[in-house]
Each structure stands twice: as C-alpha cells, then as structure tokens.
Motif scaffolding. Structure first.
Motif, mmCIF file in Angstrom:
data_model
loop_
_atom_site.group_PDB
_atom_site.id
_atom_site.type_symbol
_atom_site.label_atom_id
_atom_site.label_comp_id
_atom_site.label_asym_id
_atom_site.label_seq_id
_atom_site.Cartn_x
_atom_site.Cartn_y
_atom_site.Cartn_z
ATOM 1 N N SER A 152 1.755 4.516 -3.850
ATOM 2 C CA SER A 152 1.220 5.966 -4.058
ATOM 3 C C SER A 152 1.510 6.909 -2.623
ATOM 4 O O SER A 152 0.167 6.237 -1.875
ATOM 5 N N ARG A 153 2.080 7.736 -2.655
ATOM 6 C CA ARG A 153 1.869 9.065 -1.899
ATOM 7 C C ARG A 153 1.003 9.587 -1.686
ATOM 8 O O ARG A 153 0.608 9.695 -0.137
ATOM 9 N N ASP A 154 0.384 9.371 -2.689
ATOM 10 C CA ASP A 154 -0.504 10.986 -3.039
ATOM 11 C C ASP A 154 -2.001 10.356 -1.559
ATOM 12 O O ASP A 154 -2.355 10.646 -1.211
ATOM 13 N N VAL A 155 -2.429 9.322 -2.108
ATOM 14 C CA VAL A 155 -3.716 8.057 -1.740
ATOM 15 C C VAL A 155 -2.933 7.775 -0.136
ATOM 16 O O VAL A 155 -4.118 8.102 0.455
ATOM 17 N N ILE A 156 -2.393 8.142 -0.061
ATOM 18 C CA ILE A 156 -1.657 7.554 2.020
ATOM 19 C C ILE A 156 -2.331 8.866 2.562
ATOM 20 O O ILE A 156 -2.649 9.200 3.311
ATOM 21 N N ARG A 157 -1.406 10.081 1.578
ATOM 22 C CA ARG A 157 -2.194 11.526 2.970
ATOM 23 C C ARG A 157 -3.594 11.482 2.453
ATOM 24 O O ARG A 157 -3.562 12.446 3.467
ATOM 25 N N GLN A 158 -3.695 11.641 1.161
ATOM 26 C CA GLN A 158 -5.389 11.545 1.051
ATOM 27 C C GLN A 158 -6.037 10.839 2.396
ATOM 28 O O GLN A 158 -6.682 11.803 2.673
ATOM 29 N N GLY A 159 -5.364 9.696 2.585
ATOM 30 C CA GLY A 159 -6.310 8.554 3.043
ATOM 31 C C GLY A 159 -6.290 9.017 4.490
ATOM 32 O O GLY A 159 -6.889 8.994 5.403
ATOM 33 N N ALA A 160 -4.850 9.734 4.806
ATOM 34 C CA ALA A 160 -4.322 9.941 6.382
ATOM 35 C C ALA A 160 -6.008 11.477 6.298
ATOM 36 O O ALA A 160 -6.537 11.631 7.294
ATOM 37 N N GLN A 161 -5.699 12.657 5.374
ATOM 38 C CA GLN A 161 -6.658 13.470 5.470
ATOM 39 C C GLN A 161 -8.280 12.799 5.704
ATOM 40 O O GLN A 161 -8.586 13.475 6.825
ATOM 41 N N MET A 162 -8.935 11.993 5.479
ATOM 42 C CA MET A 162 -10.322 11.297 4.964
ATOM 43 C C MET A 162 -10.532 10.773 6.236
ATOM 44 O O MET A 162 -10.861 11.092 7.463
ATOM 45 N N LEU A 163 -9.666 10.323 6.835
ATOM 46 C CA LEU A 163 -9.346 10.124 9.128
ATOM 47 C C LEU A 163 -9.597 11.159 9.748
ATOM 48 O O LEU A 163 -9.571 11.043 10.942
ATOM 49 N N GLY A 164 -8.878 12.241 9.660
ATOM 50 C CA GLY A 164 -8.876 12.907 10.026
ATOM 51 C C GLY A 164 -7.295 13.224 10.708
ATOM 52 O O GLY A 164 -7.293 13.589 11.734
ATOM 53 N N TRP A 165 -6.986 12.595 10.050
ATOM 54 C CA TRP A 165 -4.698 11.952 11.215
ATOM 55 C C TRP A 165 -4.270 13.163 10.138
ATOM 56 O O TRP A 165 -4.227 12.902 9.178
ATOM 57 N N GLU A 166 -3.371 13.395 10.995
ATOM 58 C CA GLU A 166 -1.766 13.410 10.379
ATOM 59 C C GLU A 166 -1.123 11.962 10.402
ATOM 60 O O GLU A 166 -1.406 10.973 10.602
ATOM 61 N N LEU A 167 -0.620 12.556 8.578
ATOM 62 C CA LEU A 167 -0.389 11.562 8.555
ATOM 63 C C LEU A 167 1.131 10.295 9.508
ATOM 64 O O LEU A 167 1.289 8.886 9.194
ATOM 65 N N GLU A 168 2.132 11.392 10.294
ATOM 66 C CA GLU A 168 2.552 10.520 11.421
ATOM 67 C C GLU A 168 1.474 8.991 11.850
ATOM 68 O O GLU A 168 2.345 8.353 12.571
ATOM 69 N N THR A 169 0.920 10.168 12.369
ATOM 70 C CA THR A 169 -0.289 9.073 13.192
ATOM 71 C C THR A 169 -0.764 7.713 11.655
ATOM 72 O O THR A 169 -1.113 6.367 13.070
ATOM 73 N N LEU A 170 -1.464 7.574 11.603
ATOM 74 C CA LEU A 170 -1.689 6.589 10.530
ATOM 75 C C LEU A 170 -0.154 5.481 9.810
ATOM 76 O O LEU A 170 -0.424 4.339 10.195
ATOM 77 N N MET A 171 0.475 6.637 9.592
ATOM 78 C CA MET A 171 1.963 5.239 9.955
ATOM 79 C C MET A 171 2.067 4.949 11.245
ATOM 80 O O MET A 171 2.268 3.467 10.574
ATOM 81 N N GLU A 172 2.127 5.135 12.780
ATOM 82 C CA GLU A 172 2.709 4.621 13.683
ATOM 83 C C GLU A 172 0.770 3.579 13.805
ATOM 84 O O GLU A 172 1.480 2.710 14.064
ATOM 85 N N LYS A 173 0.015 4.027 13.595
ATOM 86 C CA LYS A 173 -1.069 3.221 13.954
ATOM 87 C C LYS A 173 -0.906 1.373 12.938
ATOM 88 O O LYS A 173 -1.080 0.468 13.400
ATOM 89 N N THR A 174 -1.165 2.331 11.773
ATOM 90 C CA THR A 174 -0.682 0.882 10.757
ATOM 91 C C THR A 174 0.417 0.102 11.054
ATOM 92 O O THR A 174 0.565 -1.213 10.984
ATOM 93 N N ILE A 175 1.713 0.551 11.535
ATOM 94 C CA ILE A 175 2.730 -0.361 11.917
ATOM 95 C C ILE A 175 1.930 -0.896 12.626
ATOM 96 O O ILE A 175 2.828 -2.369 13.023
ATOM 97 N N LEU A 176 1.591 -0.525 13.942
ATOM 98 C CA LEU A 176 1.363 -1.752 15.220
ATOM 99 C C LEU A 176 0.104 -2.522 15.026
ATOM 100 O O LEU A 176 0.717 -3.965 15.386
ATOM 101 N N ALA A 177 -0.939 -1.915 14.022
ATOM 102 C CA ALA A 177 -1.951 -2.841 12.805
ATOM 103 C C ALA A 177 -0.864 -4.116 12.769
ATOM 104 O O ALA A 177 -1.228 -5.474 12.527
#
Length: 192
Positions: A152-177
């Motif tokens: 779900s792209r909506d859940v991924i977007r909502q998750g980034a918003q919950m963290l106060g992050w841009e979507l790209e930031t969440l993607m970058e950090k999760t790739i690193l993880a």
C-alpha cells in the motif's frame, strides 16, 4: 518498554504459525529494520526488534483476522500489553483500529509496507541485492501501481507523515536499514 518474552520465545511462536519462507524472511527483515531504527534514535533495540519480528505472527494462518488474532497468539507466551499493542498498531486503518501512538509504533507502521516494496524491487535487480538500490530507482517502482501492487502506497505515505518525514527520507533510511542486515537475513533464511 517491557516485552515479557525472549527473542527465542518470539521466534518459536512465529514459527508455530508461519512456515512460508517468504513470511519468515519478511519478519526477520522487519525485525532488523526496527532494530536499526531504534539504534539510530537511541531506543530499546530488543523491544523494537521483537515488535518487528512478531508483527505478522497471525497473517499466514489467519489472514482474515490479521492484527485481531495476534493478541490471542501472543498471549500463549505472555507478551506484554505494550508488545501486543505495538504489533497490532501496524494494521491501523486497514485491518484494525489500534492506532500507532508510541514512536516505535509509528516506525513500524512506516517501515513494514516499505520493506515489502524494497524487497520486491531488489528481486528485479540483476544483483538481487539492496546494496546497489538507489532511492531514485525505488521512487520509480513506487509510482508504478502495478509493481508490488499488494504494498500500500497510501500506508507508506501515511507512515512518512506520522514520522514528520518526506517520503524520500523514509525510503533512503529504510534502504540503509535493509543494507545493514542483508547478509545476515540471507544466512538466516538459507538455514530454515
């Protein structure tokens, strides 16, 4: 936070209700990603990891009761209420109404679906590795609604918003993880 259980107990419970290698690999991946995030912000690695490991404990055997059956299964080994709430919260708005409130729950909500999308993208790469996956490539896959349509792209977007992050930031950090644990996950999965 108190988990009430050991990692070994959690793993045994997960294996009792999940046999598909894909499910076990996903659980291990989310466990490691959650531990990575906990380390980044100075939280309890073990607790965060257990929530990641058990987050889909009920999904394989009880897909229609996902996040609803989990408390019953987790009671078998005496999981703490905090651990149960954390596990159930990742299904918020999809399969249950347990809202992610704690910071850890917001990270799980944000990272769970994204690890699936990243995993699918990695399988399409010649290297079959997250080590050479770039955010720009992942963003293209994210925009293609037919690719890994179950994520779900909506859940991924909502998750980034919950963290106060841009979507790209969440993607970058999760790739690193995921890069930090790729080899360990491969070894664990090959020994199943």
């Amino acid at each position: 936070m108190e988990a009430g259980v050991t990692r070994e107990q959690a793993w045994e419970l997960l294996r009792k209700y999940n046999q598909e290698p894909f499910r076990l690999e996903h659980a291990l991946t989310v466990e490691h990603v959650m531990r990575w995030y906990a380390q980044q912000i100075g939280e309890d690695l073990d607790f965060w990891g257990l929530v990641g490991l058990l987050h889909d404990v009920d999904f394989e055997k009880y897909p229609e009761e996902h996040c609803v059956k989990a408390p019953e299964l987790m009671a078998e080994i005496g999981c703490s209420p905090e651990l149960v709430h954390g596990v159930c919260s990742h299904g918020y708005g999809l399969v249950c109404q347990v809202k992610p409130e704690a910071e850890m729950e917001k990270f799980l909500f944000a990272a769970d679906e994204l690890t699936g999308l990243i995993g699918a993208a990695v399988k399409m790469r010649p290297s079959k590795s997250v080590m050479d996956l770039e955010v720009s490539s992942l963003k293209k896959k994210f925009k293609d609604k037919r690719f890994a349509a179950g994520c779900s792209r909506d859940v991924i977007r909502q998750g980034a918003q919950m963290l106060g992050w841009e979507l790209e930031t969440l993607m970058e950090k999760t790739i690193l993880a995921m890069r930090s644990c790729e080899e360990e996950i491969r070894k664990s999965v090959s020994s199943l």
